[in-house]
Scaffold this active site. Structure first.
Site, PDB file in Angstrom:
ATOM      1  N   GLU A  47      38.335  39.971  27.474  1.00  0.00           N
ATOM      2  CA  GLU A  47      37.254  39.193  27.241  1.00  0.00           C
ATOM      3  C   GLU A  47      36.982  39.916  25.704  1.00  0.00           C
ATOM      4  O   GLU A  47      37.418  41.004  25.347  1.00  0.00           O
ATOM      5  CB  GLU A  47      35.732  40.573  27.831  1.00  0.00           C
ATOM      6  CG  GLU A  47      36.062  40.292  29.792  1.00  0.00           C
ATOM      7  CD  GLU A  47      35.124  41.563  30.733  1.00  0.00           C
ATOM      8  OE1 GLU A  47      34.537  40.577  30.623  1.00  0.00           O
ATOM      9  OE2 GLU A  47      34.566  42.046  29.537  1.00  0.00           O
ATOM     10  N   ASP A 218      30.439  44.707  37.185  1.00  0.00           N
ATOM     11  CA  ASP A 218      30.344  44.131  36.074  1.00  0.00           C
ATOM     12  C   ASP A 218      31.353  42.657  35.458  1.00  0.00           C
ATOM     13  O   ASP A 218      31.932  42.726  34.900  1.00  0.00           O
ATOM     14  CB  ASP A 218      30.676  44.907  35.650  1.00  0.00           C
ATOM     15  CG  ASP A 218      31.826  46.023  34.913  1.00  0.00           C
ATOM     16  OD1 ASP A 218      32.994  45.204  35.632  1.00  0.00           O
ATOM     17  OD2 ASP A 218      32.149  46.943  34.545  1.00  0.00           O
TER      18      ASP A 218
END
Lengths: 333, 333
Positions: A47, A218
């Site tokens: 990410e 998450d």
């Protein structure tokens, strides 16, 4: 980074981060915000998490690969960069694996300080992995909690947790089940790494007045809480658009009511409504937290032995003559 | 990076990049693709450009600040990172300012080799800034073009351009207007830096059979071509969703027909339709180009004097014991 944190003391760094995060959450509206940009693979995710306060730009690179430890690698590694918005030049690059753990813990503690019952004394910890000790230190730093009830399916993880924290003065009760860990707890931290829709916490175990600090849910497809818990709790998030994709609330629709933490800290929205309410901090980790942490570190290490100059910008004598940097050596064509 | 490019020779690097880009464009469908993530400010833009081929992940950080040169800074600086998709670890970090210029030029040349008239001999260059010499070298490398007609509103830029390229054997005609530069040109490269809706090329100057290599229109609100040119040309792009936001075609609706370059290279779509058609390569720069360039450089510099080891991953003895890296030095609480 590891040497700087070790020499400064992780608890001292966390205390500083809680203050820094508190300040930045209170000026939440001055930041550019967007959900992180994720590249998913069968093995994990990579990410990029950018943000900017219009003076400084920052982003973090972070991966999450649950099968890494079995192969001798970290589950999560990270590094981050700050840049000057005015000319776009990168100014600071730092390894952030440990810093991510520290800022995650500091954010959890900041949320719990605002949301947990003020008389909270005992924390249950479900999951004793890489993040667990940082969470424990943060809750002691910000809320004075030093009594922990821990459970993990992996006894080695529990042993590591106890080995690291007992010398630091914590009272640790090792328990044989999630139910036993929650017995008598005021705060519950769930912090597990499986990339799956798991029910780490069953609804019937959650008692009135508890604060749930849900760290592990998450990314898409990865949750920890029985969805029924969400329905009877007040749910607080960092940045709603990202949490709807990644957090526990991905189990509910886009109209599921949540409150952003910054709204509580600035008293624009109420926090806990009495001693019987269950509060949930549905934490996924947001770019502003990394920004705060990077800036905090930069302000403390630049000019010390812990920072070094690296050459990350081409620097021609004439800024309009980039080619001059490489052309002088070219053979005549 | 500058030293490596200079010692290898920029023309040699560009030739290698054209081949590498050609291979990666031909396997376009194997990449993850998304529009870049941009943070805009009044002074410029900072962007992150990620992609992955499911073996290797890569991203580039790049800024664009048109007012920088007047203050002694580069308009564009960049750096990039490659990572191993299997464990998420970053493996290669490189300054990319020069490499961005090289890959942009190589991509332009790759497109022109597929789209310009095969008998093209003369290139007009509108804009003689940082990118200009790289474009010239790339077109000579890939198409054999060494006759240039240049125009820039800034005479210093033209002087720099001539100073850098005349020793390399180019024939350069300095012209007094865009119209004069285009006179007799087969290919037109527009490469200007103003962040504005500009009409660098008026429709009436563009003659049948020209290939337009439009480099400068590369972010929202920044274009170079008279929109009427688009309407009568065949327009080719890198990645349609990004070009609709950033390219010349932002002047037209989402139904404006374009062809992606990889489709031409793999013969899934036709390129130029005869000697009279005007072709436009509406280039904005896409993440796969940076990926190709980074991997090309990595494969050539790792293990040489041009690469050095940096410490960007926390490396605890036990991958599950991150805290052990910093906890041993903690004071007892």
């Amino acid at each position: 980074m590891a040497a700087w944190v070790a020499s400064t003391g992780p608890e001292h760094v966390i205390a500083g981060l809680v203050d820094e995060l508190d300040r930045d959450f209170r000026r939440w509206e001055s930041f550019d915000k967007s959900p992180r940009v994720a590249s998913h693979t069968p093995f994990g995710v990579i990410e990029l998490m950018p943000t900017s306060d219009h003076e400084t730009y920052g982003f973090k690179y972070v991966n999450g690969h649950p099968s890494n430890p079995a192969r001798g690698y970290q589950t999560v590694t990270a590094f981050g960069v700050l840049a000057d918005v005015h000319n776009g030049y990168p100014t600071f690059l730092a390894e952030m694996t440990i810093l991510t753990a520290l800022r995650t813990a500091a954010t959890s503690a900041l949320a719990a300080r605002a949301l947990a019952r003020p008389d909270s004394q005992v924390m249950a910890m479900i999951g004793a992995g890489s993040q667990a000790e940082f969470q424990a230190l943060a809750f002691r730093t910000a809320l004075g909690i030093d009594r922990l009830r821990v459970f993990d399916v992996d006894p080695d993880a529990v042993a590591k947790f106890a080995r690291n924290l007992l010398p630091l003065g914590f009272t640790i009760e090792v328990t044989g089940s999630v139910a036993e860990a929650l017995d008598g707890a005021d705060i519950v931290t769930t912090c597990t790494a499986d990339k799956a829709r798991a029910t780490v916490l069953a609804d019937e175990l959650v008692r009135p007045g508890m604060h749930l600090n849900a760290i592990g849910g998450d990314c898409p497809g990865k949750t920890e809480l029985d969805a029924a818990i969400l329905d009877r709790s007040a749910v607080f998030v960092e940045y709603t658009p990202q949490t709807r994709i990644e957090g526990e609330i991905q189990q509910r629709g886009d109209d599921f009511a949540v409150t952003e933490l910054w709204e509580v800290l600035t008293e624009r929205a109420p926090g806990r409504a009495g001693d019987e309410q269950v509060t949930v901090f549905d934490s996924v980790g947001f770019a502003i937290e990394d920004f705060s942490a990077l800036r905090y570190v930069r302000d403390r290490v630049v000019g010390t032995q812990y920072a070094q100059q690296i050459d990350l910008v081409a620097d021609p004598d004439d800024p309009k003559d980039l080619f001059g940097l490489v052309g002088a050596f070219s053979p005549v064509g």
